[in-house]
Design a protein around this motif. Structure first.
Motif, short mmCIF file in Angstrom:
data_model
loop_
_atom_site.label_atom_id
_atom_site.label_comp_id
_atom_site.label_asym_id
_atom_site.label_seq_id
_atom_site.Cartn_x
_atom_site.Cartn_y
_atom_site.Cartn_z
N THR A 156 5.51 -38.94 -10.04
CA THR A 156 6.92 -38.69 -10.37
C THR A 156 7.81 -39.27 -9.28
OG1 THR A 156 6.78 -36.50 -9.35
CG2 THR A 156 6.50 -36.62 -11.74
N SER A 157 7.28 -39.37 -8.07
CA SER A 157 8.07 -39.96 -6.97
C SER A 157 8.46 -41.39 -7.29
CB SER A 157 7.25 -39.93 -5.67
OG SER A 157 6.93 -38.62 -5.29
N GLU A 158 7.55 -42.12 -7.90
CA GLU A 158 7.82 -43.50 -8.29
C GLU A 158 8.97 -43.55 -9.30
OE1 GLU A 158 5.02 -47.19 -9.78
OE2 GLU A 158 4.80 -45.26 -10.77
N VAL A 159 8.92 -42.68 -10.30
CA VAL A 159 9.95 -42.62 -11.34
C VAL A 159 11.29 -42.18 -10.74
CG1 VAL A 159 10.64 -41.50 -13.49
CG2 VAL A 159 8.24 -42.11 -13.12
N ASN A 160 11.27 -41.13 -9.93
CA ASN A 160 12.51 -40.61 -9.33
C ASN A 160 13.16 -41.65 -8.43
OD1 ASN A 160 11.98 -38.13 -10.53
ND2 ASN A 160 11.00 -37.28 -8.71
N LEU A 161 12.34 -42.36 -7.68
CA LEU A 161 12.85 -43.35 -6.74
C LEU A 161 13.56 -44.49 -7.46
CD1 LEU A 161 13.02 -44.18 -3.78
CD2 LEU A 161 10.76 -45.25 -4.02
N LYS A 162 12.95 -44.97 -8.53
CA LYS A 162 13.57 -46.06 -9.29
C LYS A 162 14.89 -45.62 -9.93
CE LYS A 162 9.27 -48.55 -10.23
NZ LYS A 162 8.28 -48.98 -11.26
N ALA A 163 14.97 -44.36 -10.30
CA ALA A 163 16.20 -43.85 -10.91
C ALA A 163 17.27 -43.62 -9.86
CB ALA A 163 15.91 -42.56 -11.66
N ALA A 164 16.88 -43.09 -8.69
CA ALA A 164 17.86 -42.74 -7.66
C ALA A 164 18.31 -43.95 -6.85
CB ALA A 164 17.27 -41.69 -6.72
#
Length: 284
Positions: A156-164
């Motif tokens: 989820t860190s990968e997903v959150n990072l790309k969004a943020a």
């Protein structure tokens, strides 16, 4: 009254028997085999890691051992706990294909993941931050534009990072230790994941003072243990163990062992991060 043809009746009965057999709970399989296969991370101290003696330990590992203890009691025979390495990218697959019976591996429970697997009750809550070299101009996620940021593939860190940080160059590696190695070698400018995982990575450095965890949380990460879908007997058993550890003080002892003020993974505000499992009645 209409009667089913003999052949159709036999096929229907066979299908029902087959459905019943395929619906056997993971808990029953563990009791039959005498082996409990649990997936944990080897790269995420203090949740799961390999120590200097080559032994696997950590916060998640200690909770798995508590489940193993309760399995031995309910199965009325010793149950062997076998720890198997998982990563962010394969932990769900390993649960689905039966390689492991459960994954306790810093997994954030999300509705998307619940389409394919089930989760235990939340047993830890964290949030995502940044790990950078001491003195770095990167202070918050807003400073990541044009920067190389390492994280773990399938997290989820990968997903959150790309969004943020949509303008950051996100570099997804197999494990968080790989991302931290890249940071130490100057191949990335920051590493981003849950704050407690970053705390463990920083503590593993030869000189932890050369790194800093910065920025406010930019995600909410409720951890749950991953299990196969639609096996309430197994899921409820795991949840009862989590509740039992909360009732008898075991959870607090495990938490203090890994995150207490005298440990190298001490949290700045343990009260914020200590997520005692929900208090449902225990039947055992």
């Amino acid at each position: 009254m209409y009667k089913l043809p003999r052949t159709l009746f036999a096929l229907t009965a066979f299908a029902l028997i087959g459905a019943s057999a395929s619906a056997a709970s993971v808990r029953d399989d563990i009791c039959t085999k005498g082996v409990f296969n649990a997936g944990v991370k080897y790269d995420s101290p203090p949740f799961g890691f390999v120590d200097e003696n080559g032994d696997v330990g950590g916060f998640d590992v200690d909770l798995i051992k508590e489940i193993g203890k309760d399995l031995s009691a309910v199965c009325k025979k010793p149950i062997k706990v076998v720890l198997k390495q998982v990563t962010s990218s394969n932990r769900i697959e390993f649960v689905q294909n039966g390689t492991i019976d459960i994954a306790a591996a810093t997994a954030t429970a999300t509705f998307g993941r619940m389409d394919t697997v089930d989760f235990s009750n939340t047993y830890f809550i964290d949030g995502q931050r940044l790990l950078v070299p001491a003195g770095s101009p990167i202070k918050t996620v807003r400073d990541l534009a044009g920067k190389r940021v390492g994280t773990a593939q399938g997290s989820t860190s990968e997903v959150n990072l790309k969004a943020a940080a949509p303008k950051a160059n996100v570099i997804s590696l197999q494990q968080y230790t790989d991302a931290f190695t890249a940071l130490q070698q100057g191949r990335v400018d920051a590493v981003s994941t849950d704050s407690t995982i970053l705390l463990g990575l920083k503590a593993s450095a030869p000189d932890p003072t050369k790194f800093a965890i910065v920025g406010p949380f930019f995600s909410n990460e409720p951890y749950g243990m991953i299990m196969k879908q639609n096996d309430s007997k197994w899921r409820n058993f795991v949840n009862e163990t989590l509740t039992r550890t909360a009732d008898d003080g075991t959870y607090r002892k495990i938490f203090a062992k890994w995150f207490g003020p005298k440990t190298k993974y001490a949290l700045p505000d343990p009260k914020r991060s200590e997520a005692i499992p929900p208090q449902f009645p225990v039947r055992r």
